[in-house]
Motif scaffolding. Sequence first.
Motif, PDB file in Angstrom:
ATOM      1  N   ASP A  51       0.923  -1.182  -0.016  1.00 36.50           N
ATOM      2  CA  ASP A  51      -0.007  -0.028   0.141  1.00 36.50           C
ATOM      3  C   ASP A  51       0.879   1.261  -0.063  1.00 36.50           C
ATOM      4  OD1 ASP A  51      -2.819  -0.353  -0.065  1.00 36.50           O
ATOM      5  OD2 ASP A  51      -2.840  -1.468   1.948  1.00 36.50           O
ATOM      6  N   GLU A  93      -7.272  -1.540 -11.469  1.00 35.07           N
ATOM      7  CA  GLU A  93      -8.115  -2.225 -10.926  1.00 35.07           C
ATOM      8  C   GLU A  93      -7.788  -3.665 -10.997  1.00 35.07           C
ATOM      9  OE1 GLU A  93     -11.857  -1.490 -10.105  1.00 35.07           O
ATOM     10  OE2 GLU A  93     -10.428   0.185  -9.482  1.00 35.07           O
ATOM     11  N   LEU A 149      -5.412  -4.125  -7.910  1.00 35.08           N
ATOM     12  CA  LEU A 149      -5.991  -4.056  -6.733  1.00 35.08           C
ATOM     13  C   LEU A 149      -6.611  -5.282  -6.451  1.00 35.08           C
ATOM     14  CD1 LEU A 149      -7.745  -0.467  -6.671  1.00 35.08           C
ATOM     15  CD2 LEU A 149      -5.438  -1.154  -5.550  1.00 35.08           C
ATOM     16  N   THR A 175      -5.442  -1.400  -1.100  1.00 33.27           N
ATOM     17  CA  THR A 175      -6.348  -0.391  -1.054  1.00 33.27           C
ATOM     18  C   THR A 175      -5.974   0.887  -1.624  1.00 33.27           C
ATOM     19  OG1 THR A 175      -5.906   0.220   1.306  1.00 33.27           O
ATOM     20  CG2 THR A 175      -7.434  -1.537   0.655  1.00 33.27           C
ATOM     21  N   ARG A 176      -4.530   1.143  -1.652  1.00 29.09           N
ATOM     22  CA  ARG A 176      -3.947   2.519  -1.863  1.00 29.09           C
ATOM     23  C   ARG A 176      -2.895   2.300  -2.819  1.00 29.09           C
ATOM     24  NH1 ARG A 176      -0.583   6.521   0.194  1.00 29.09           N
ATOM     25  NH2 ARG A 176      -0.058   4.987   1.892  1.00 29.09           N
ATOM     26  N   ALA A 179      -6.392   6.200  -2.516  1.00 30.83           N
ATOM     27  CA  ALA A 179      -7.557   4.993  -2.591  1.00 30.83           C
ATOM     28  C   ALA A 179      -8.491   5.114  -3.583  1.00 30.83           C
ATOM     29  CB  ALA A 179      -8.129   5.119  -1.104  1.00 30.83           C
ATOM     30  N   ASP A 180      -8.644   6.336  -4.139  1.00 33.36           N
ATOM     31  CA  ASP A 180      -9.905   6.452  -5.345  1.00 33.36           C
ATOM     32  C   ASP A 180      -8.879   6.578  -6.536  1.00 33.36           C
ATOM     33  OD1 ASP A 180      -8.786   8.942  -4.759  1.00 33.36           O
ATOM     34  OD2 ASP A 180     -10.513   9.951  -4.812  1.00 33.36           O
TER      35      ASP A 180
END
Length: 359
Positions: A38, A127, A130, A136-137, A219-220
Amino acid sequence: MTALVILPLTGLPEVVADDDLATLLLGAARANGSDLVDGDVLVVSSKIVSKALGLWADGRDRSVAIAAQTVRTVAERRSGDRLTSVVEAVAGPVMAAAGVDASNTGDREDVLLLPADPDAEAFRLREALLAATGLTRLGVVLSDTAGRPWRSGQTDFALGASGVAVLDDLRGGVDADGRPLSVTARAVADELAAAADLVKGKADAVPAAVVRGTPWATADAGPGARTLVRTGAGDWFALGQAESVRSALGVPPGGQVAQDVGIPSVAPEPVTDRVARAVAVALRECETAGVDVGGAHEGGGGTQTIELRVSAATPYELGVVTSRLQVALWGEGVDVVVPPEATGDSVVLTARDRPSARG
């Protein structure tokens, strides 16, 4: 931030169409003892993304591929028989040849194209990463190489990005001395791409690297790298200097009209060549006007001068052509002396080579 680590991902195989890039990259990270964690930012050459997508074009006529990938031409120059164009690419940035590339293409003679939507490709790759890792990051930057105005050499920049804070906007804050910051905004995604290139190189077959220790992974998905491209009123450099002048006179770059009047060379040119081009630009749409060009001769200070006799059917057209010629010559690096008054249907101008324009 206490330390920054940049880890090259060596040992990746030659990527071909339909390869699973996420699997290949994770395998290379594991083999290099650099499993993603992460907060990492994975910088990936856009070239291997293009290879996985099968974005090949016929290399026998590269100009056709460049034209298809061009939104608009910013500047163009001749180099012998070759025409080099700086354009706004379909992929977003302004860059030479729309990013169409013949280097590091394996054993193929074809050329590679950039992804049409680099941010979307970065999003898809992120994506997949992940999903495979449970992280998550994580940031993903698709990098490419370009030159920059006013600076020699090329550097890597962020062509696409996902999961990265691409811009660190410091406006409204203060500097280390407490003074207000009103314009400072760091292009973080570009800095990450350039940092990764220090270990990727251009000829070492290392198309990816992990940048570890920064706070920029998110995270986004984030806004993407296209938001870094200046557009509209924020683009102060929409055209090159010569192209700006020629466009104002009805000769925009990137088309047959520009070819017809002649395109400037990357090498220094004789004043006679530049004057001839300016005359061709000035006479467009002025069908009854003419310009007789005398020979070049030495003037004061080692400059060359040329006399130009401008003629036209009416005093109005004479004024129009003279004004157009004066502007076109200035754009070619040639100063011109216009007599304070002119009578009859002609006027004689003195064109003088501007020393700073000789290269």
